[in-house]
Design a protein around this motif. Structure first.
Motif, mmCIF file in Angstrom:
data_model
loop_
_atom_site.group_PDB
_atom_site.id
_atom_site.type_symbol
_atom_site.label_atom_id
_atom_site.label_comp_id
_atom_site.label_asym_id
_atom_site.label_seq_id
_atom_site.Cartn_x
_atom_site.Cartn_y
_atom_site.Cartn_z
ATOM 1 N N HIS A 1 0.821 -1.209 0.000
ATOM 2 C CA HIS A 1 0.000 0.000 0.000
ATOM 3 C C HIS A 1 0.851 1.253 0.000
ATOM 4 N N TYR B 1 0.439 5.627 1.163
ATOM 5 C CA TYR B 1 -0.360 6.614 1.879
ATOM 6 C C TYR B 1 0.241 7.986 1.649
ATOM 7 N N SER C 1 -5.112 7.092 0.406
ATOM 8 C CA SER C 1 -4.341 5.851 0.501
ATOM 9 C C SER C 1 -4.893 4.834 -0.490
ATOM 10 N N THR C 2 -4.125 3.804 -0.722
ATOM 11 C CA THR C 2 -4.571 2.762 -1.637
ATOM 12 C C THR C 2 -5.643 1.891 -0.993
ATOM 13 N N MET C 3 -5.883 2.066 0.288
ATOM 14 C CA MET C 3 -6.924 1.297 0.958
ATOM 15 C C MET C 3 -8.307 1.942 0.792
ATOM 16 N N SER D 1 -8.798 1.814 -4.666
ATOM 17 C CA SER D 1 -8.685 0.353 -4.757
ATOM 18 C C SER D 1 -9.654 -0.253 -5.766
#
Length: 170
Positions: free
Chosen positions: A85, A87, A103-105, A110
């Motif tokens: 990931h 951020y 973030s990639t979350m 995503s």
């Protein structure tokens, strides 16, 4: 100079470093690589701690943070990446407030990309675009870039370039 150790008659100790030379039939001398030793006046050579890449990056980040500080006029754009990931946060250090983050979350990132094998340069570019838009919505157009101890290359560079292209100045 060197004294015999009690456990093995072929073991010599130099500056509290046991050297087992009975198998290789080497003379009792320090067999250390130059980057793993320091010269000490009193005891000869001593072994230094070998740090991992993570510890080196954290130490570098601490040195960078002494110079880079986010203010209300120019907040800090901090980047952290792991193997999977990534951020990015825009932080006002004077009030200890996070003004914008991505973030990639997050689902917006995503769902668009398949990040099962980790964040890529394309994902970092999209994150730079998103963080720039969030900052411009809040009236922030100048930031101080904190690369987090990472080399300015690859994903870090892609995020920074995309943020610059979409209106952030740093």
């Amino acid at each position: 100079m060197a004294t015999a150790a009690a456990s093995c008659p072929h073991t010599m100790t130099l500056a509290s470093l046991p050297i087992h030379h009975h198998r290789l039939r080497l003379p009792p001398s320090p067999l250390l690589l130059p980057q793993h030793r320091t010269k000490s006046m009193a005891t000869g050579f001593q072994v230094c701690a070998v740090h991992s890449r993570r510890e080196n990056r954290k130490a570098l980040h601490e040195r960078i943070r002494k110079k880079v500080e986010g203010t209300s006029e120019r907040p800090r754009l901090s980047v952290f990446r792991s193997n999977k990931h990534m951020y990015a946060q825009v932080i006002d250090d004077s009030s200890m407030h996070t003004l914008a983050a991505v973030s990639t979350m997050q689902k917006s990132v995503s769902e668009e990309f398949n990040i099962s094998s980790g964040a890529t340069i394309e994902v970092a570019t999209k994150m730079g675009e998103i963080i720039a838009k969030k900052c411009l919505e809040k009236g922030i157009n100048k930031v101080a870039f904190d690369r987090g101890g990472y080399v300015y290359h690859g994903r870090i560079k892609a995020l920074a370039d995309a943020a610059r292209e979409h209106g952030l100045n740093f």
